[in-house]
Design an enzyme around this catalytic site. Sequence first.
Site, PDB file in Angstrom:
ATOM      1  N   LYS A  55       7.122  -2.406  -1.879  1.00  0.00           N
ATOM      2  CA  LYS A  55       6.885  -2.858  -3.253  1.00  0.00           C
ATOM      3  C   LYS A  55       7.019  -4.368  -3.369  1.00  0.00           C
ATOM      4  O   LYS A  55       7.550  -5.044  -2.494  1.00  0.00           O
ATOM      5  CB  LYS A  55       7.868  -2.179  -4.210  1.00  0.00           C
ATOM      6  CG  LYS A  55       7.586  -0.706  -4.420  1.00  0.00           C
ATOM      7  CD  LYS A  55       6.173  -0.438  -4.904  1.00  0.00           C
ATOM      8  CE  LYS A  55       5.928  -0.942  -6.310  1.00  0.00           C
ATOM      9  NZ  LYS A  55       4.511  -0.724  -6.741  1.00  0.00           N
TER      10      LYS A  55
ATOM     11  N   GLU B 136      -2.963  -4.441  -1.360  1.00  0.00           N
ATOM     12  CA  GLU B 136      -3.961  -3.859  -2.267  1.00  0.00           C
ATOM     13  C   GLU B 136      -5.274  -4.624  -2.314  1.00  0.00           C
ATOM     14  O   GLU B 136      -6.246  -4.127  -2.900  1.00  0.00           O
ATOM     15  CB  GLU B 136      -3.397  -3.717  -3.681  1.00  0.00           C
ATOM     16  CG  GLU B 136      -3.222  -5.009  -4.452  1.00  0.00           C
ATOM     17  CD  GLU B 136      -1.870  -5.664  -4.249  1.00  0.00           C
ATOM     18  OE1 GLU B 136      -1.549  -6.606  -4.987  1.00  0.00           O
ATOM     19  OE2 GLU B 136      -1.117  -5.230  -3.337  1.00  0.00           O
TER      20      GLU B 136
ATOM     21  N   ILE C  77      -1.018   1.595 -13.749  1.00  0.00           N
ATOM     22  CA  ILE C  77       0.026   0.795 -14.384  1.00  0.00           C
ATOM     23  C   ILE C  77       0.464  -0.379 -13.511  1.00  0.00           C
ATOM     24  O   ILE C  77       0.890  -1.420 -14.028  1.00  0.00           O
ATOM     25  CB  ILE C  77       1.238   1.690 -14.777  1.00  0.00           C
ATOM     26  CG1 ILE C  77       2.182   0.941 -15.710  1.00  0.00           C
ATOM     27  CG2 ILE C  77       1.938   2.232 -13.547  1.00  0.00           C
ATOM     28  CD1 ILE C  77       1.598   0.586 -17.043  1.00  0.00           C
TER      29      ILE C  77
END
Length: 371
Positions: free
Chosen positions: A75, A118, A269
């Site tokens: 993360k 990503e 989100i």
Amino acid sequence: MRIAVPKEIKNHEYRVGLTPASVRELVSHGHEVWVQTGAGAAIGLPDEQYFAAGAKLAADAAEAFARGEMIVKVKEPQAGEIAMLREGQLLYTYLHLAPDPAQTAGLLKSGAVCIAYETVTGPGGGLPLLAPMSEVAGRMSVQAGAAHLEKSKGGMGLLLGGVPGVAPAHVVILGAGVVGTHALQMAVGMGARVTVLDKNVDRLRQLDLVFGNRISTLYSTALSVEEAVLAADLVIGGVLIPGAAAPKLVTRAMVSRMRPGAVVVDVAIDQGGCFETSRATTHAEPTYLVDGVVHYCVANMPGAVARTSTFALNNATIGHALALADKGWRQALRDNPHLRAGLNVALGQVTCEPVAQQLGYPHVSAEQLIS
């Protein structure tokens, strides 16, 4: 190269940046790997496995960040972790910067070189380092939605697949990409009535060929989205614009007209969400109500199935990790334009154009920095 893996500290985040197998691959290439004590313990990857694979153990995050020339995470770094980054240090993780000005500012100030999973592209198109977590999140979105349709969880009290003589729930999926496709597979498998919307008609044709009359497909327009959302019991948002904030497809006014006890699951989100009423939640407190509609907006959904997610993620990320360690980031990015697309922030500059546009920073191309 010295590579370090700190323990994740985001709420209920148990994934780990490298598995013991990935550590062994890096060590076999002559690199030194430091893993923070207990980094993988919660998902059955004890320190002993890392040590056996050739890793050295860092006592805490401070030691891991101090020792590593490359930091491998899952993360985005939290504020305390950003404070430990240093100029020129390589950070390889998910970032999702477009909706996060505070993180972006912190990374710019650090001078670190930040590669975001990503936005790394693939030779055949797509986002191969995002795909495994999108697969997990897409499948989980239906599980989460089905659970929260239960009355005890705030929903209207529907069984997703119904029973003989009672209609199943109506699931609307916004986006027919990786998230949407895996959500579709789960929803159909559980017996729901499913409608999927997308602007890519070729993709809708492909889904129609596979699923036939078990699903309905709609071209996505403002009107078709509104009509579908108002008729839905469960809406799953899985729309992505690589590197940029997610488009707000479902307005607050639409949500106010949905059925009381309906559920929305916003898988987008991490990129700001595709419902105007979305705000990030955690696994500790996953939902909230807006106008009687249950919102599930957990920003690290795959963290709930952390062992599966860790292994799936490492399958995708280890190849580029090896390239970065073997060649150094400049040469690795020169050699591979797909990895180069993952460079978001470097040496105080924003190198991802959608992030620069979204947050108002000047854009410097990755090619300029590595030339």
